[in-house]
Structure formats: C-alpha cells, structure tokens
Write a protein that holds these residues in place. Structure first.
Motif, PDB file in Angstrom:
ATOM      1  N   LYS A 108     -48.605  22.277   0.368  1.00  0.00           N
ATOM      2  CA  LYS A 108     -48.300  22.843   1.683  1.00  0.00           C
ATOM      3  C   LYS A 108     -48.268  21.725   2.716  1.00  0.00           C
ATOM      4  O   LYS A 108     -49.184  20.908   2.798  1.00  0.00           O
ATOM      5  CB  LYS A 108     -49.362  23.872   2.062  1.00  0.00           C
ATOM      6  CG  LYS A 108     -49.063  24.633   3.349  1.00  0.00           C
ATOM      7  CD  LYS A 108     -50.099  25.725   3.569  1.00  0.00           C
ATOM      8  CE  LYS A 108     -49.783  26.543   4.824  1.00  0.00           C
ATOM      9  NZ  LYS A 108     -49.872  25.735   6.051  1.00  0.00           N
ATOM     10  N   GLY A 150     -52.427  24.841  -7.806  1.00  0.00           N
ATOM     11  CA  GLY A 150     -51.623  25.018  -9.002  1.00  0.00           C
ATOM     12  C   GLY A 150     -52.116  24.200 -10.166  1.00  0.00           C
ATOM     13  O   GLY A 150     -53.256  23.725 -10.195  1.00  0.00           O
ATOM     14  N   GLU A 193     -43.982  25.264   2.031  1.00  0.00           N
ATOM     15  CA  GLU A 193     -44.592  25.004   0.739  1.00  0.00           C
ATOM     16  C   GLU A 193     -43.551  24.392  -0.190  1.00  0.00           C
ATOM     17  O   GLU A 193     -42.381  24.796  -0.178  1.00  0.00           O
ATOM     18  CB  GLU A 193     -45.150  26.287   0.127  1.00  0.00           C
ATOM     19  CG  GLU A 193     -46.349  26.846   0.875  1.00  0.00           C
ATOM     20  CD  GLU A 193     -46.976  28.025   0.162  1.00  0.00           C
ATOM     21  OE1 GLU A 193     -46.312  28.604  -0.733  1.00  0.00           O
ATOM     22  OE2 GLU A 193     -48.137  28.372   0.507  1.00  0.00           O
ATOM     23  N   HIS A 194     -43.979  23.421  -0.982  1.00  0.00           N
ATOM     24  CA  HIS A 194     -43.076  22.705  -1.874  1.00  0.00           C
ATOM     25  C   HIS A 194     -43.674  22.710  -3.277  1.00  0.00           C
ATOM     26  O   HIS A 194     -44.894  22.538  -3.440  1.00  0.00           O
ATOM     27  CB  HIS A 194     -42.883  21.265  -1.391  1.00  0.00           C
ATOM     28  CG  HIS A 194     -42.499  21.159   0.056  1.00  0.00           C
ATOM     29  ND1 HIS A 194     -41.199  21.260   0.493  1.00  0.00           N
ATOM     30  CD2 HIS A 194     -43.268  21.004   1.174  1.00  0.00           C
ATOM     31  CE1 HIS A 194     -41.166  21.150   1.813  1.00  0.00           C
ATOM     32  NE2 HIS A 194     -42.406  20.989   2.242  1.00  0.00           N
ATOM     33  N   SER A 195     -42.839  22.860  -4.269  1.00  0.00           N
ATOM     34  CA  SER A 195     -43.338  22.933  -5.639  1.00  0.00           C
ATOM     35  C   SER A 195     -42.843  21.746  -6.462  1.00  0.00           C
ATOM     36  O   SER A 195     -41.791  21.158  -6.172  1.00  0.00           O
ATOM     37  CB  SER A 195     -42.899  24.248  -6.297  1.00  0.00           C
ATOM     38  OG  SER A 195     -41.492  24.304  -6.412  1.00  0.00           O
ATOM     39  N   ASP A 232     -46.614  23.328 -12.480  1.00  0.00           N
ATOM     40  CA  ASP A 232     -46.472  24.363 -11.457  1.00  0.00           C
ATOM     41  C   ASP A 232     -47.425  24.103 -10.285  1.00  0.00           C
ATOM     42  O   ASP A 232     -48.319  24.897 -10.016  1.00  0.00           O
ATOM     43  CB  ASP A 232     -46.735  25.737 -12.058  1.00  0.00           C
ATOM     44  CG  ASP A 232     -46.392  26.877 -11.100  1.00  0.00           C
ATOM     45  OD1 ASP A 232     -45.590  26.634 -10.163  1.00  0.00           O
ATOM     46  OD2 ASP A 232     -46.932  27.986 -11.257  1.00  0.00           O
ATOM     47  N   PHE A 233     -47.199  22.984  -9.586  1.00  0.00           N
ATOM     48  CA  PHE A 233     -48.000  22.647  -8.410  1.00  0.00           C
ATOM     49  C   PHE A 233     -47.286  23.093  -7.140  1.00  0.00           C
ATOM     50  O   PHE A 233     -46.057  23.141  -7.080  1.00  0.00           O
ATOM     51  CB  PHE A 233     -48.241  21.141  -8.325  1.00  0.00           C
ATOM     52  CG  PHE A 233     -49.196  20.610  -9.361  1.00  0.00           C
ATOM     53  CD1 PHE A 233     -50.553  20.878  -9.276  1.00  0.00           C
ATOM     54  CD2 PHE A 233     -48.730  19.830 -10.416  1.00  0.00           C
ATOM     55  CE1 PHE A 233     -51.442  20.370 -10.223  1.00  0.00           C
ATOM     56  CE2 PHE A 233     -49.602  19.329 -11.364  1.00  0.00           C
ATOM     57  CZ  PHE A 233     -50.966  19.605 -11.270  1.00  0.00           C
ATOM     58  N   VAL A 234     -48.077  23.402  -6.122  1.00  0.00           N
ATOM     59  CA  VAL A 234     -47.557  23.714  -4.798  1.00  0.00           C
ATOM     60  C   VAL A 234     -48.304  22.859  -3.776  1.00  0.00           C
ATOM     61  O   VAL A 234     -49.539  22.801  -3.790  1.00  0.00           O
ATOM     62  CB  VAL A 234     -47.725  25.204  -4.456  1.00  0.00           C
ATOM     63  CG1 VAL A 234     -47.293  25.463  -3.012  1.00  0.00           C
ATOM     64  CG2 VAL A 234     -46.908  26.068  -5.411  1.00  0.00           C
ATOM     65  N   ARG A 244     -43.494  19.730 -10.669  1.00  0.00           N
ATOM     66  CA  ARG A 244     -44.149  19.707 -11.984  1.00  0.00           C
ATOM     67  C   ARG A 244     -45.338  18.747 -11.997  1.00  0.00           C
ATOM     68  O   ARG A 244     -46.291  18.944 -12.736  1.00  0.00           O
ATOM     69  CB  ARG A 244     -43.143  19.312 -13.061  1.00  0.00           C
ATOM     70  CG  ARG A 244     -42.000  20.325 -13.248  1.00  0.00           C
ATOM     71  CD  ARG A 244     -41.055  19.859 -14.327  1.00  0.00           C
ATOM     72  NE  ARG A 244     -41.752  19.744 -15.615  1.00  0.00           N
ATOM     73  CZ  ARG A 244     -41.259  19.116 -16.684  1.00  0.00           C
ATOM     74  NH1 ARG A 244     -40.063  18.530 -16.610  1.00  0.00           N
ATOM     75  NH2 ARG A 244     -41.946  19.066 -17.807  1.00  0.00           N
ATOM     76  N   GLN A 304     -37.774  23.426  -7.249  1.00  0.00           N
ATOM     77  CA  GLN A 304     -38.937  22.729  -7.780  1.00  0.00           C
ATOM     78  C   GLN A 304     -38.561  21.281  -8.052  1.00  0.00           C
ATOM     79  O   GLN A 304     -37.612  20.997  -8.786  1.00  0.00           O
ATOM     80  CB  GLN A 304     -39.440  23.376  -9.074  1.00  0.00           C
ATOM     81  CG  GLN A 304     -40.721  22.719  -9.583  1.00  0.00           C
ATOM     82  CD  GLN A 304     -41.160  23.231 -10.942  1.00  0.00           C
ATOM     83  OE1 GLN A 304     -40.379  23.221 -11.889  1.00  0.00           O
ATOM     84  NE2 GLN A 304     -42.413  23.678 -11.030  1.00  0.00           N
TER      85      GLN A 304
END
Length: 292
Positions: free
Chosen positions: A92, A84, A97-99, A88-90, A101, A2
């Motif tokens: 694409k 998200g 997929e990448h996460s 906790d964001f995602v 804050r 993350q």
C-alpha cells in the motif's frame, strides 16, 4: 496488474536490484520516498568509477538508465504497509494498492546519532561515520571521534590511520588503560571532558569552556530500518554492533518467503559501493526465484 517484483526504496541498492530484473524483462515497480541516506554529502568516495562524484548525480544518472527499460514503473511516494505471501504480495502506497509476486526491501536505514548539540546539523558535511568514504579529504588534518557506545574505541583505532586523532568517550564508555596505551601508540589521545556542542565547521566545545578545532569528526550512528514496512510484513530483525537490520540469508531472502532485502537495511557495514553490489546480487537472486 500484478508486477513480478515491487522494490520498496529507490536509492542505490534498490535501483541496482531493479536493473537486474529489468534486464531479464521482468515487470518492476519501484516505490521511492526520495530520501537517500547520503543526501547531505556533496561527494561520494570509494565507489569505483564514480570517486568524487555528487551522490545525487549518481542517483539521477542511474534512474535515467533504468527508465530506458519499458517494464519499469516508478512511483514517488511512501510504502505504508505490506501484506500477503510469496506470489501474492500487496504493498500500500497512499490510497493505492499494488500487487507483486516478490518484494525487495531496499529502504535504507535511519541514523541514531549521539545527543550532542550541533552534531546532526553537520552530519554528512563535517561529521561522518565512514573514514574510507571521507577520511582522505581531511588531508591528514586533526580528527575527532565522538563516542556513541562501548564499540567506539574500535572506530577511533581505525580512524587514527587518517590523521592525528582525539577520542572523546563523552561519558558513554570507559577507556581502559590498555586502550589508552593502544591509542597513544597510534598517535591518538583521549579527551575525557564532556562535549557541550559542535560549532563552526568541526569545532568541539567542551563543558569546561575549551574549544578544540578539527578538520572533521567521526561518530558511529546506531542504525535501524528507515521505515517499519518490512516489520509490518513480519520480517525478522538482527541486532548488530551497528544497530538493527533485516535478517537475510545468502540469497538475500528475509524470514518471510518471497520477501528480500538489500543495501544498508539488509547488511553491515554500509557504503554506496557495497549497497550497489548487494542490490545487484539481490536482484539476480529474486529473478532466480521467479524462474525456479
């Protein structure tokens, strides 16, 4: 892993935001589609310290400076979707997929231009939107302003500062007697003939066959976010006289907590220097949100 922050868009505003965060030793992922808005322009003007520089060279040097920071990750690609919430964001991008804050949207805008044959082909080369960026180089030559809507009269009044001017409402706006008199006082005139095409460098061919030659032309595009990815997340839009952009508060946060926007997609008016300043402020505000 993350990341602390994902920056969607790696042009001037996005890189300026990323720089502040990298210098705070935060992990930053930049996802960039590689389509700077000013990619058609040969020179950038009005940006202190870089006046007259190739805008592509400015971007390359900025990226080289960012790459000196070990907490940067850079992906050449398109952010397809975002989901998200704060912390906790995602995002694409292609199959991955990448996460993160926080998210910063620095996607820039797309320009909706008047439907005049030949105009789009000359956009950024001999047809412009910002006289502060391009007016001086026309050397007081004859200038045309092509109407894009009712607000174009104001662009004509401003651009008249840079040379003898002809305003073409082109059927998109009525010019009142008072407005025509005002333009006349500024050394400008109004041509009510409809435009058939833009030819040569900046020649305006009218429907009646006349061809009027100019050193350069201006028009006011109707802007909208270059990608819908922020809207997919739920970020609200604001309507302005220049089109739509993402709604932000004084800290550059959008209507979605933890998601921020900067540069042309998050403010009006637009220029490289304003985008850089807006990005720097946004990056600092995002860092502040991570601290507090």
């Amino acid at each position: 892993m993350q990341h602390d922050v994902i920056v969607v868009g790696g042009s001037y505003a996005g890189m300026a935001a990323a720089l502040q965060l990298l210098r705070a030793r935060r992990t930053v992922l930049v996802i960039d589609a590689g389509e700077r808005r000013n990619r058609f322009a040969a020179q950038s003007h009005g940006f202190l310290g870089q006046d007259g520089a190739d805008p592509a060279a400015i971007a390359r040097e900025a990226l080289a400076q960012l790459e000196r920071y070990p907490t940067l990750e850079w992906i050449d690609g398109i952010a397809d979707a975002a989901a998200g919430e704060r912390d906790d964001f995602v995002v694409k991008a292609g199959p991955a997929e990448h996460s993160a804050r926080r998210i910063i949207f620095a996607t820039g805008v797309k320009d909706g231009l008047p439907d005049v044959p030949g105009l789009a082909d000359r956009w950024g080369r001999s047809v412009f939107h910002c006289p502060y960026c391009h007016g001086y180089e026309l050397n007081r030559g004859r200038i045309g302003v092509i109407g894009a809507g009712p607000g174009s009269i104001h662009q004509a009044q401003i651009v008249a500062e840079w040379g003898p001017l002809t305003y073409f409402p082109n059927g998109l706006a009525e010019v009142t007697g008072e407005e025509k008199a005002d333009l006349s006082r500024r050394g400008a005139d109004v041509e009510t003939g409809r435009i058939a095409a833009i030819e040569g460098i900046a020649d305006v061919r009218l429907m009646d066959g006349r061809v009027l030659q100019f050193a350069g032309l201006f028009t006011a595009p109707v802007c909208s976010p270059a990608t819908p990815v922020a809207e997919v997340l739920g970020c609200a839009l604001d309507e302005t006289g220049m089109g739509t952009h993402l709604r932000t508060d004084g800290m550059k946060e959008t209507s979605v907590p933890g998601a921020y926007a900067c540069g042309d997609v998050g403010r009006v008016p637009h220029s490289v220097s304003l985008a850089v300043g807006d990005g720097a402020w946004c990056g600092a505000m995002v860092h502040r949100s991570l601290v507090f």
